[in-house]
Design a protein around this motif. Sequence first.
Motif, mmCIF file in Angstrom:
data_model
loop_
_atom_site.group_PDB
_atom_site.id
_atom_site.type_symbol
_atom_site.label_atom_id
_atom_site.label_comp_id
_atom_site.label_asym_id
_atom_site.label_seq_id
_atom_site.Cartn_x
_atom_site.Cartn_y
_atom_site.Cartn_z
ATOM 1 N N LEU A 183 0.862 -1.179 0.000
ATOM 2 C CA LEU A 183 0.000 0.000 0.000
ATOM 3 C C LEU A 183 0.898 1.229 0.000
ATOM 4 N N THR A 184 0.606 2.190 -0.878
ATOM 5 C CA THR A 184 1.412 3.399 -0.951
ATOM 6 C C THR A 184 0.513 4.611 -1.116
ATOM 7 N N SER A 185 0.701 5.598 -0.247
ATOM 8 C CA SER A 185 0.015 6.870 -0.406
ATOM 9 C C SER A 185 0.764 7.687 -1.447
ATOM 10 N N SER A 186 0.023 8.361 -2.305
ATOM 11 C CA SER A 186 0.622 9.171 -3.362
ATOM 12 C C SER A 186 0.811 10.618 -2.931
ATOM 13 N N HIS A 187 0.810 10.863 -1.647
ATOM 14 C CA HIS A 187 0.776 12.244 -1.160
ATOM 15 C C HIS A 187 1.840 12.495 -0.101
ATOM 16 N N THR A 188 2.195 13.762 0.075
ATOM 17 C CA THR A 188 3.175 14.131 1.097
ATOM 18 C C THR A 188 2.504 14.553 2.399
#
Length: 142
Positions: free
Chosen positions: A41-46
Amino acid sequence: MRFHCESLSIPTSAPIQIIDVTDRVRDVLKAHPVGNGHLILTSSHTTAFVALNERETMLQQDMLDFLSRVAPPGAGYGHDRDPVDGRPNAHSHLIGLFMNASEIIPIADGELLLGGWQSIFFIELDGPRDQRLLRIQIAGES
């Protein structure tokens, strides 16, 4: 070996929000099953992250309270003087230093190997936002 990638769209409604996405992630695995492997799972946000933790109402409120105290908004951060996207969100980036943009969860016999108390959370630190993306990659043997 089988591979699958997709993104979940997650709207958020609060400045700091903890959203349980466990069932949605399990549904993706059910639609693209593997027997043994892993799920990333990876968030695409900072300013939005993913975490494994316990789902319990009072604990989740404790988490929200804690995150709000770690780096309060409007404390004179340099980034807020001229933010790239017009959002004075330095506090969100600073809180994010303590979080993960990704998690890897093993899969065995077609099931996520989560602990008995673990749920998957998407954590918004700079909301509300109409759409956030949580990327899911599944790799494994049938």
